[in-house]
Design a protein around this motif. Structure first.
Motif, PDB file in Angstrom:
ATOM      1  N   THR A 153      37.574  40.774  39.593  1.00  0.00           N
ATOM      2  CA  THR A 153      37.897  40.874  38.170  1.00  0.00           C
ATOM      3  C   THR A 153      39.325  41.364  37.971  1.00  0.00           C
ATOM      4  N   GLY A 154      40.057  40.729  37.077  1.00  0.00           N
ATOM      5  CA  GLY A 154      41.438  41.112  36.819  1.00  0.00           C
ATOM      6  C   GLY A 154      41.557  42.195  35.763  1.00  0.00           C
ATOM      7  N   THR A 155      42.629  42.948  35.815  1.00  0.00           N
ATOM      8  CA  THR A 155      42.865  44.033  34.856  1.00  0.00           C
ATOM      9  C   THR A 155      44.243  43.930  34.203  1.00  0.00           C
ATOM     10  N   ASP A 156      44.858  42.759  34.282  1.00  0.00           N
ATOM     11  CA  ASP A 156      46.165  42.562  33.653  1.00  0.00           C
ATOM     12  C   ASP A 156      45.986  42.263  32.162  1.00  0.00           C
ATOM     13  N   ASP A 173      45.535  31.133  45.055  1.00  0.00           N
ATOM     14  CA  ASP A 173      44.810  31.583  43.871  1.00  0.00           C
ATOM     15  C   ASP A 173      45.238  30.797  42.639  1.00  0.00           C
ATOM     16  N   HIS A 203      43.283  38.175  34.771  1.00  0.00           N
ATOM     17  CA  HIS A 203      44.308  37.909  35.779  1.00  0.00           C
ATOM     18  C   HIS A 203      45.494  37.211  35.119  1.00  0.00           C
ATOM     19  N   ARG A 204      46.690  37.740  35.340  1.00  0.00           N
ATOM     20  CA  ARG A 204      47.875  37.053  34.818  1.00  0.00           C
ATOM     21  C   ARG A 204      47.924  35.617  35.321  1.00  0.00           C
ATOM     22  N   ARG A 248      39.300  37.126  44.511  1.00  0.00           N
ATOM     23  CA  ARG A 248      40.179  38.041  43.779  1.00  0.00           C
ATOM     24  C   ARG A 248      39.430  39.052  42.919  1.00  0.00           C
ATOM     25  N   CYS A 264      44.446  45.522  27.269  1.00  0.00           N
ATOM     26  CA  CYS A 264      43.394  45.750  28.265  1.00  0.00           C
ATOM     27  C   CYS A 264      42.205  46.535  27.706  1.00  0.00           C
ATOM     28  N   THR A 311      46.437  39.879  29.257  1.00  0.00           N
ATOM     29  CA  THR A 311      46.645  38.431  29.244  1.00  0.00           C
ATOM     30  C   THR A 311      46.543  37.869  27.832  1.00  0.00           C
TER      31      THR A 311
END
Length: 417
Positions: A275-278, A365, A309-310, A273, A229, A280
């Motif tokens: 911005t993702g923080t997973d 999603d 995002h995962r 959703r 991350c 990946t």
């Protein structure tokens, strides 16, 4: 069709290739387009398979040409041609102007010296056997180098990217993930990687061999360290839906409106959703996963690892399996494989949706992200000049629509159980 596309893929390309080959004493006998990388409003790059006669002997060669890449023409060995309005850079493999390490990676003597520096004794007179495993003009190449006592992969990329990719491999390998171990890199864009063992998941899926379960895939992603991350964030395939719709519109105008509408729907659904923080992988699909008796023993191409995002990783796997189902059903064996791939796509999607919320994906999603990856893959038939690519593109757009409207995956209509 776009002017650059027409110039590099139409009849005028023959004159360009003839002129370029002639500068090295060759004669163009025949040619065909092998690969197209078109970026509307920016640059276009095309790879060709050509028959070239030199000193009375005709051989098959790979040629490349680009428009809109101003620096290409300044590289040694690149022929620049212009009609006053458009400038074209033409080269012969391995003299790719954006990959300065490629000639060295494809030179047995240079590779033997490289291996010797790693402590690998020379084989004698034959030298290492070099095999091109992948080549995307101006983007990257992968060369397998095999000697009697060693086997490594030489990944060639643009020089500014090599240190970052080495660091990504080091990070993931150090965290215990089954990625190639980085063995060294050079400033000109050469990264040396250890080989992985096992069978591609794609091959296993086609053969009906044991495959990892959805839970096994989730467990693989669980191993991604938090440090991923902290890497630069790269757009997911689905986030670039507008770009891929534009590429489709430029190459297949009859589908331009539908592609743009599908991209708009994908963009709206992704906005729900944020911005993702997973952590990946960034490009997880069946050709990147190596298996031994159904167990994951290898993970390739970590170039895009970073925060996101995962669900994008999960969607990437599902979408690629679904694309493998969109093949000709002219014979029973082909039809059976296609049905198997479609069933696998459904099973993995259902398994990811059934997982706990913090590990799996929301059905609505996931469907939107699968559609986004499929839209990016809809440019593939034209890019690799597949036979009847127009019909193949339309079939992929049909699949995009099916995932978005819920007819392809019933789970997308409902919330998580």
């Amino acid at each position: 069709m776009d002017t650059a596309l027409d110039l590099l893929t139409g009849g005028a390309a023959a004159d360009l290739l003839e002129a370029a080959v002639a500068t090295t004493g060759g004669e163009l006998v025949d040619w065909r387009v092998r690969q197209v990388d078109h970026r509307p409003g920016s640059a276009t790059t095309v790879a060709y398979r050509a028959s070239v006669r030199r000193n009375g002997v005709t051989r098959s060669e790979t040629l490349g040409a680009s428009v809109g890449r101003s620096r290409d023409g300044a590289r040694p060995g690149v022929v620049t041609l212009s009609d006053g309005d458009t400038t074209v850079a033409v080269w012969q493999f391995p003299g790719d102007p954006a990959l300065p390490a490629l000639p060295r990676a494809f030179d047995p003597a240079a590779v033997e010296e490289l291996l010797a520096g790693m402590g690998v004794a020379p084989d004698g007179r034959t030298g290492p056997e070099l095999t091109i495993r992948a080549y995307r003009p101006t983007r990257r190449a992968v060369v397998e180098a095999r000697s009697a006592s060693a086997r490594v992969f030489l990944k060639v990329l643009r020089p500014r990217k090599v240190a970052d990719l080495h660091a990504r491999h080091a990070l993931l390998f150090g965290a215990g993930l089954p990625v190639p171990r980085p063995l060294g890199w050079s400033d000109d864009g050469l990264l040396v990687l250890s080989p992985l063992h096992g069978t591609e998941m794609r091959t296993a899926a086609r053969d009906g061999s044991p495959l990892p379960s959805p839970h096994d895939v989730l467990r693989l992603l669980d191993q991604l360290p938090a440090g991923v991350c902290e890497l630069p964030r790269r757009p997911a395939w689905s986030e670039s839906a507008g770009h891929y719709a534009a590429v489709i519109g430029a190459t297949l105008p009859d589908e331009a409106g539908r592609a743009a509408d599908l991209a708009g729907t994908i963009r709206e659904r992704l906005a729900e959703r944020g911005t993702g923080t997973d952590p990946t992988h960034g490009d997880l699909y069946e050709a990147q996963i190596m298996l031994t008796q159904g167990r994951v023993t290898g993970l390739l191409d970590v170039d895009s690892a970073g925060p996101g995002h995962r669900a994008d990783d999960l969607a990437c796997l599902v979408a690629h399996l679904d694309v493998l189902s969109l093949v000709s059903r002219a014979d029973p064996a082909s039809a059976a494989r296609a049905a198997r791939m479609r069933r696998l796509a459904d099973e993995y999607a259902a398994g990811f949706v059934a997982a706990p919320a913090d590990r799996g994906a929301d059905p609505r999603d996931l469907s939107a992200r699968v559609a986004g990856v499929l839209l990016s893959l809809a440019t593939g038939p034209y890019r690799v000049q597949e036979r009847e690519w127009q019909a193949a593109t339309t079939r992929r757009l049909d699949a995009v629509a099916g995932w978005l409207d819920g007819t392809r995956f019933a789970g997308s209509r409902a919330g998580r159980a």
